[in-house]
Scaffold this motif. Structure first.
Motif, short mmCIF file in Angstrom:
data_model
loop_
_atom_site.label_atom_id
_atom_site.label_comp_id
_atom_site.label_asym_id
_atom_site.label_seq_id
_atom_site.Cartn_x
_atom_site.Cartn_y
_atom_site.Cartn_z
N THR A 260 0.66 -1.19 -0.11
CA THR A 260 -0.13 -0.17 -0.06
C THR A 260 0.87 1.35 -0.07
OG1 THR A 260 -0.21 -0.05 2.32
CG2 THR A 260 -1.76 -0.87 1.24
N ALA A 261 2.18 1.17 0.54
CA ALA A 261 2.87 2.35 0.71
C ALA A 261 2.22 3.63 1.32
CB ALA A 261 3.28 2.97 -0.75
N SER A 262 1.56 3.08 2.46
CA SER A 262 1.06 4.00 3.51
C SER A 262 0.99 3.48 4.80
CB SER A 262 -0.44 4.25 3.01
OG SER A 262 -1.10 4.91 4.00
N SER A 263 1.90 4.22 5.45
CA SER A 263 1.83 3.87 7.01
C SER A 263 0.62 4.10 7.64
CB SER A 263 2.74 4.90 7.79
OG SER A 263 4.16 4.76 7.46
N ALA A 264 -0.15 5.00 7.45
CA ALA A 264 -1.36 5.49 7.88
C ALA A 264 -2.56 4.41 7.67
CB ALA A 264 -2.02 6.59 7.55
N ASN A 296 7.06 9.09 12.58
CA ASN A 296 8.40 8.23 12.49
C ASN A 296 8.47 7.35 11.08
OD1 ASN A 296 10.80 7.02 13.37
ND2 ASN A 296 9.47 4.89 13.54
N MET A 297 9.43 8.21 10.27
CA MET A 297 9.73 7.59 8.90
C MET A 297 11.06 7.10 8.70
SD MET A 297 6.67 8.33 7.25
CE MET A 297 5.39 9.04 8.09
N ASP A 298 11.56 6.17 9.37
CA ASP A 298 12.86 5.76 8.96
C ASP A 298 13.34 5.39 7.71
OD1 ASP A 298 13.22 5.86 11.78
OD2 ASP A 298 13.78 4.01 12.11
N GLY A 299 12.55 4.71 6.84
CA GLY A 299 12.74 4.32 5.49
C GLY A 299 12.68 5.49 4.68
N THR A 300 11.87 6.52 5.15
CA THR A 300 11.72 7.81 4.45
C THR A 300 13.14 8.35 4.35
OG1 THR A 300 9.34 7.82 4.55
CG2 THR A 300 10.51 9.76 3.93
N ALA A 301 13.55 8.19 5.56
CA ALA A 301 15.01 9.34 5.94
C ALA A 301 15.95 8.36 5.17
CB ALA A 301 15.11 9.21 7.37
N GLY A 337 6.89 15.73 9.63
CA GLY A 337 5.95 16.28 8.55
C GLY A 337 5.44 15.45 7.69
N THR A 338 6.23 14.42 7.52
CA THR A 338 5.78 13.68 6.15
C THR A 338 4.62 12.72 6.59
OG1 THR A 338 8.11 13.18 5.72
CG2 THR A 338 6.64 11.97 4.57
N ALA A 339 3.54 12.79 5.92
CA ALA A 339 2.19 12.30 6.05
C ALA A 339 2.55 10.64 5.82
CB ALA A 339 1.07 12.74 5.43
N GLY A 340 1.81 9.92 6.34
CA GLY A 340 1.91 8.46 6.37
C GLY A 340 0.94 7.88 5.07
N VAL A 341 1.30 8.68 3.77
CA VAL A 341 0.30 8.32 2.65
C VAL A 341 1.46 8.07 1.31
CG1 VAL A 341 -1.60 9.17 3.59
CG2 VAL A 341 -0.05 10.57 2.10
N PRO A 342 1.20 7.41 0.52
CA PRO A 342 1.99 7.27 -0.69
C PRO A 342 2.62 8.74 -1.42
CG PRO A 342 0.17 5.81 -1.20
CD PRO A 342 -0.10 6.78 0.32
N GLY A 343 3.82 8.53 -1.47
CA GLY A 343 4.46 9.83 -2.24
C GLY A 343 4.70 10.95 -1.27
N ALA A 344 4.42 10.86 -0.35
CA ALA A 344 4.66 12.06 0.80
C ALA A 344 5.98 12.21 0.78
CB ALA A 344 3.94 11.76 2.06
N GLY A 345 6.91 11.22 0.88
CA GLY A 345 8.57 11.24 1.08
C GLY A 345 8.94 12.03 0.08
N LEU A 373 10.08 2.71 -4.72
CA LEU A 373 11.16 3.03 -3.47
C LEU A 373 10.20 3.36 -2.21
CD1 LEU A 373 13.17 5.85 -5.31
CD2 LEU A 373 13.89 3.34 -4.78
N ASP A 374 8.88 3.83 -2.42
CA ASP A 374 7.93 3.93 -1.53
C ASP A 374 7.73 2.83 -0.82
OD1 ASP A 374 6.51 5.49 -0.12
OD2 ASP A 374 4.93 6.15 -1.62
N MET A 375 7.49 1.75 -1.59
CA MET A 375 7.00 0.43 -0.74
C MET A 375 8.26 -0.08 -0.01
SD MET A 375 5.14 -1.62 -4.16
CE MET A 375 6.52 -2.10 -4.77
N VAL A 380 9.85 -0.07 5.94
CA VAL A 380 10.54 -0.08 7.18
C VAL A 380 10.12 1.13 8.12
CG1 VAL A 380 12.78 1.08 7.76
CG2 VAL A 380 12.59 -0.22 5.86
N ASN A 381 9.40 2.07 7.58
CA ASN A 381 8.76 2.99 8.79
C ASN A 381 7.58 2.25 9.48
OD1 ASN A 381 9.74 5.00 6.89
ND2 ASN A 381 7.77 5.61 5.83
N VAL A 382 6.93 1.27 9.05
CA VAL A 382 5.93 0.81 9.77
C VAL A 382 6.43 -0.35 10.80
CG1 VAL A 382 4.31 -1.26 9.65
CG2 VAL A 382 4.23 0.62 8.02
N1 ASP Z 1 4.64 6.29 1.85
C1 ASP Z 1 5.44 6.54 3.18
C2 ASP Z 1 4.59 5.99 4.39
O1 ASP Z 1 3.33 6.26 4.37
C3 ASP Z 1 5.78 8.10 3.32
C4 ASP Z 1 6.67 8.39 2.29
O2 ASP Z 1 6.41 8.64 0.99
O3 ASP Z 1 8.02 8.21 2.40
O4 ASP Z 1 5.05 5.88 5.40
#
Ligand code: ASP
Length: 412
Positions: A260-264, A296-301, A337-345, A373-375, A380-382
């Protein structure tokens, strides 16, 4: 025949989805028109429960941490763990990108069709945490504001003592209803996962992936390294438990977030698995996890660190050590500030690039493969959020170790 466990079924859905996606590469329209809608339907079902779940469970979570000192201690541990692991993650990204010379020898025309949005300002994001209109926050699904509102209501409920009981019971029962609904939705997860992954694979054929293969490999390597080394170490050191059991127990959430590429969107599953498979008490999971899915977005970082070096190298610019330290700082803050939705990073990457004077157009270079990359980064974020819940529970002496150690039997 033994009944297949849900995790196994989700895994089969993922594998089948990749297979069918590969077969449909020459006609991605079929995947988009006939398979994707099932994925969208499934995602909508999950999204339906996110706001009510986060709000009600966080109110209940805050109330359960009824003594203010405990709330402060758990809050402090959680935020410290999130920030430190994120800073560590960017560092891993930067080191890997430098060692592998990730952008070296790369040349590809920039995709001019990608719109580059203005990156949000950190101070503004932080100030906006307190909602001036809480109902609007709920309607807009603004997670940071919803979290702030829920914590404030939770503190209010406990501070009036007996009179707050009615409201507490209301939210408690509401959260239970949400859990029940999630349980029902999850039965469809294997089909949902299949329908979500097929169009992604069908659309991202070798022609899109190959030119950026090195970048993809380095980001995946960084993600795997961080998950296996960093989380295994923190779990071993602070929770004194086997990391392998952790990865097994949280696997349904990890796989689900990959598709889903979405933590939320994965939050309901992360909470359920943390409680049922890892033995984290609800009072802790319902506080730590909604917060993690948002800040918390380690993967995004990791991704941002690698992409910063990649873009610098492609443009023939040199990032000094000082500039790389700035990347660590901004990427850590950007993750809040990154939302847990696809593409936010990818949008927040703009902020990181800006902070060290790299061209924003660089984002267009990677936009084509961002979903791939988002997947990885979302998984990792989750997983990072769940590791924090486990560690906080263990250090508070509230981890149900019996449940944790029986995950091999009952992952589902
Ligand atoms: N998709 C990521 C997430 O939901 C955020 C991102 O785009 O890096 O955790």
């Amino acid at each position: 025949m033994k009944k297949l466990q849900l995790t196994t079924k989700i895994f089969i859905g993922l594998a089948l989805g990749i297979l069918v996606g590969l077969m449909l590469q020459s006609s991605p329209n079929i995947a988009n028109s006939f398979i994707k809608p099932f994925g969208t339907l499934f995602l909508n079902l999950i999204k339906l429960v996110i706001v009510p779940l986060v709000f009600s469970s966080l109110v209940v979570g805050t109330c359960s941490l009824d003594d203010v000192r405990k709330l402060g201690r758990i809050g402090g541990k959680t935020v410290a763990y999130y920030m430190l692991t994120t800073a560590f993650a960017v560092t891993i990204g930067l080191i890997l990108a430098n060692i592998t010379n990730v952008g070296g020898g790369f040349s590809i025309p920039v995709d001019a069709s990608v719109e580059i949005n203005e990156a949000p300002n950190v101070i503004e994001t932080l100030l906006n945490i307190i909602p001036s209109n809480p109902l609007k926050a709920l309607v807009d699904g603004n997670m940071l504001q919803i979290i702030a509102f829920a914590i404030i209501i939770g503190i209010g409920i406990v501070s009036i003592g007996e009179k707050g009981k009615i409201l507490f019971n209301f939210f408690d029962s509401f959260a239970e209803v949400m859990y029940k609904i999630i349980g029902a939705i999850m039965k469809f997860a294997p089909i949902g996962v299949f329908a979500l992954i097929t169009p992604v694979v069908a659309e991202n054929g070798p022609s899109v992936l190959l030119p950026l293969l090195k970048l993809i490999l380095v980001v995946y390597a960084g993600c795997i390294l961080h998950a296996t080394v960093t989380y295994s170490s923190t779990i071993k050191i602070f929770a004194k438990e086997s990391p392998l059991k952790f990865f097994k127990g949280i696997a349904p959430a990890t796989i689900f977030s990959f598709t889903t590429a979405s933590s939320a969107g994965t939050l309901p599953i992360t909470m359920k698995r943390s409680e049922e498979n890892l033995g984290v008490p609800k009072s802790i999971s319902s506080f730590v996890l909604p917060l993690g899915a948002t800040i918390n977005m380690d993967g995004t970082a990791i991704y941002q660190g690698i992409c910063a070096i990649f873009i610098a190298q492609v443009y023939g610019l040199d990032l000094s050590l000082g500039a790389q330290l700035t990347v660590i700082l901004t990427a850590t803050l950007a993750s809040i500030g990154t939302a847990g939705v696809p593409g936010a990073g990818m949008i927040m990457l703009g902020m990181v690039l800006q902070s060290v004077g790299l061209p924003m157009e660089g984002i267009a270079l990677i936009a084509g493969v961002d979903r791939i990359l988002d997947m990885a980064r979302t998984s990792v974020n989750v997983t990072g959020d769940a590791s924090c819940a486990l560690i906080v529970a263990a250090t508070e002496g509230e981890l149900d170790r019996e449940v944790y150690n029986s995950t091999t039997k009952a992952i589902n």
